[in-house]
Motif scaffolding. Sequence first.
Motif, short mmCIF file in Angstrom:
data_model
loop_
_atom_site.label_atom_id
_atom_site.label_comp_id
_atom_site.label_asym_id
_atom_site.label_seq_id
_atom_site.Cartn_x
_atom_site.Cartn_y
_atom_site.Cartn_z
N TYR A 1 -1.34 3.05 -9.78
CA TYR A 1 -0.33 2.29 -10.53
C TYR A 1 -0.03 2.95 -11.87
O TYR A 1 1.13 3.04 -12.28
CB TYR A 1 -0.80 0.85 -10.74
CG TYR A 1 0.12 0.08 -11.65
CD1 TYR A 1 1.41 -0.26 -11.23
CD2 TYR A 1 -0.28 -0.28 -12.93
CE1 TYR A 1 2.27 -0.94 -12.07
CE2 TYR A 1 0.58 -0.96 -13.77
CZ TYR A 1 1.85 -1.29 -13.33
OH TYR A 1 2.71 -1.96 -14.16
N ARG B 1 -5.03 -10.07 -2.56
CA ARG B 1 -5.08 -8.90 -1.66
C ARG B 1 -5.62 -9.30 -0.29
O ARG B 1 -5.09 -8.86 0.74
CB ARG B 1 -5.94 -7.80 -2.28
CG ARG B 1 -6.05 -6.56 -1.38
CD ARG B 1 -6.91 -5.48 -2.00
NE ARG B 1 -6.99 -4.32 -1.15
CZ ARG B 1 -7.68 -3.21 -1.43
NH1 ARG B 1 -8.36 -3.14 -2.57
NH2 ARG B 1 -7.70 -2.19 -0.59
N TYR C 1 0.82 -1.20 0.00
CA TYR C 1 0.00 0.00 0.00
C TYR C 1 0.86 1.26 0.00
O TYR C 1 0.57 2.24 -0.69
CB TYR C 1 -0.93 0.00 1.22
CG TYR C 1 -2.01 -1.06 1.15
CD1 TYR C 1 -3.17 -0.87 0.39
CD2 TYR C 1 -1.87 -2.26 1.84
CE1 TYR C 1 -4.15 -1.85 0.32
CE2 TYR C 1 -2.85 -3.24 1.79
CZ TYR C 1 -3.99 -3.03 1.02
OH TYR C 1 -4.96 -3.99 0.95
N ALA D 1 -8.23 1.59 0.07
CA ALA D 1 -8.33 2.03 -1.33
C ALA D 1 -9.18 1.07 -2.14
O ALA D 1 -9.14 -0.15 -1.96
CB ALA D 1 -6.94 2.14 -1.94
N VAL E 1 -1.27 4.45 -1.51
CA VAL E 1 -2.73 4.44 -1.29
C VAL E 1 -3.01 3.91 0.11
O VAL E 1 -2.21 3.17 0.69
CB VAL E 1 -3.44 3.55 -2.34
CG1 VAL E 1 -3.24 4.12 -3.74
CG2 VAL E 1 -2.95 2.10 -2.26
N LEU F 1 -2.22 -6.39 -5.13
CA LEU F 1 -3.39 -5.67 -4.63
C LEU F 1 -4.51 -5.58 -5.66
O LEU F 1 -5.66 -5.27 -5.30
CB LEU F 1 -2.98 -4.26 -4.19
CG LEU F 1 -1.96 -4.20 -3.05
CD1 LEU F 1 -1.72 -2.76 -2.62
CD2 LEU F 1 -2.40 -5.04 -1.85
N SER F 2 -4.23 -5.85 -6.93
CA SER F 2 -5.29 -5.78 -7.93
C SER F 2 -6.11 -7.06 -8.02
O SER F 2 -7.20 -7.06 -8.60
CB SER F 2 -4.68 -5.47 -9.31
OG SER F 2 -3.82 -6.54 -9.72
N TYR G 1 1.17 -3.83 -7.47
CA TYR G 1 -0.08 -3.77 -8.22
C TYR G 1 -0.65 -5.15 -8.49
O TYR G 1 -1.85 -5.39 -8.35
CB TYR G 1 0.15 -3.02 -9.54
CG TYR G 1 -1.05 -3.05 -10.44
CD1 TYR G 1 -2.17 -2.27 -10.16
CD2 TYR G 1 -1.08 -3.88 -11.57
CE1 TYR G 1 -3.28 -2.31 -10.99
CE2 TYR G 1 -2.20 -3.91 -12.40
CZ TYR G 1 -3.30 -3.13 -12.10
OH TYR G 1 -4.40 -3.17 -12.91
N ILE H 1 -6.43 1.93 -6.74
CA ILE H 1 -5.17 1.21 -6.90
C ILE H 1 -4.72 1.23 -8.35
O ILE H 1 -3.54 1.46 -8.66
CB ILE H 1 -5.33 -0.25 -6.40
CG1 ILE H 1 -5.49 -0.26 -4.88
CG2 ILE H 1 -4.14 -1.11 -6.82
CD1 ILE H 1 -5.81 -1.62 -4.30
N LEU I 1 2.45 1.92 -3.45
CA LEU I 1 1.54 2.56 -4.40
C LEU I 1 1.03 3.91 -3.90
O LEU I 1 0.40 4.65 -4.65
CB LEU I 1 0.36 1.65 -4.72
CG LEU I 1 0.70 0.35 -5.46
CD1 LEU I 1 -0.56 -0.45 -5.74
CD2 LEU I 1 1.43 0.64 -6.77
#
Length: 297
Positions: free
Chosen positions: A24, A61, A6, A15, A11, A55-56, A52, A20, A9
């Motif tokens: 990115y 995540r 986090y 987020a 965020v 977390l994407s 990314y 996110i 990035l």
Amino acid sequence: MADDYYRVLGVPRTATAEEIQRAYRTLARRSHPDVNKEPGAEDRFKQITEAYHVLSDPKSRANYDRFGAQWRQVPEDFDARRHAGASTGPRRTTSFVNIDLEDLLGGVFGGGRGGPVQGADAEAEITIGVEDSYLGGQRTVTLPGGDHYKLTIPRGVTEGQRIRIAGEGSTGLGGGPRGDLYLVVHFRPDRRFTVSGRDVTARLPVAPWEAALGARVPLTTPGGEVQVKVPAGSSSGRRLRLRGQGLPDPHGDPGDLYAEVRILVPPHPSADEQRLLEELARVSSFDPRSSDSRSSK
């Protein structure tokens, strides 16, 4: 943990997927090694991409939120989202738009909504003579890598000034134009001249009798030869100002030229010179070490 995704990035842990993705895109564009040539940019880009990817994906995540840096040790069939209260991450639900990495980069670096990206600017150093600044004109320069460029040296270019060569920087992405090449100017060391801004100081060699009696003597300057009036009684170090004869300025007043007196004696005096010097020493009351003499010019 070693790398907080986090924080990488930029965020918060709450987020949304869209936030996110947006973070990115911004960071990837700024840190991509084809755009950013600074040391460490490639490692930074890899770190951003890894954050990314984790977390994407909702599943990875959730596992990351629960287990932190050890999330990769979690069995592949484990999904923290199915365990009530397991996730310490965001509790609001958001829809996630899956974007392939190549598709994302295509959008960022050309071929997608991001459009083409101009190549990064490059910078190199060149060395010129002070005379080149006085005269300007066409010059061919060779950079350390062996590339040759024919360029126009502007009249009055100064130390540290940059000369732009359009379209000679890094190649653009996605059909974007090349960046520009900037050449940083440095003056070649010259024992005859020193430069400060647009002012130039030149050594003015004079004989002892010229300094004592006064004379008009020639002086070689970066702009050519000039005649300088040396006042009687001048000592070494005296600076004679020639207004407006320094480096030219296309947009204003030129600098000044300072002729610095340097008294030189005959290294091998003839018999007559030796006799006259001895006579001068006998009749003169001048003491160069007295305070009055040191304060005089």
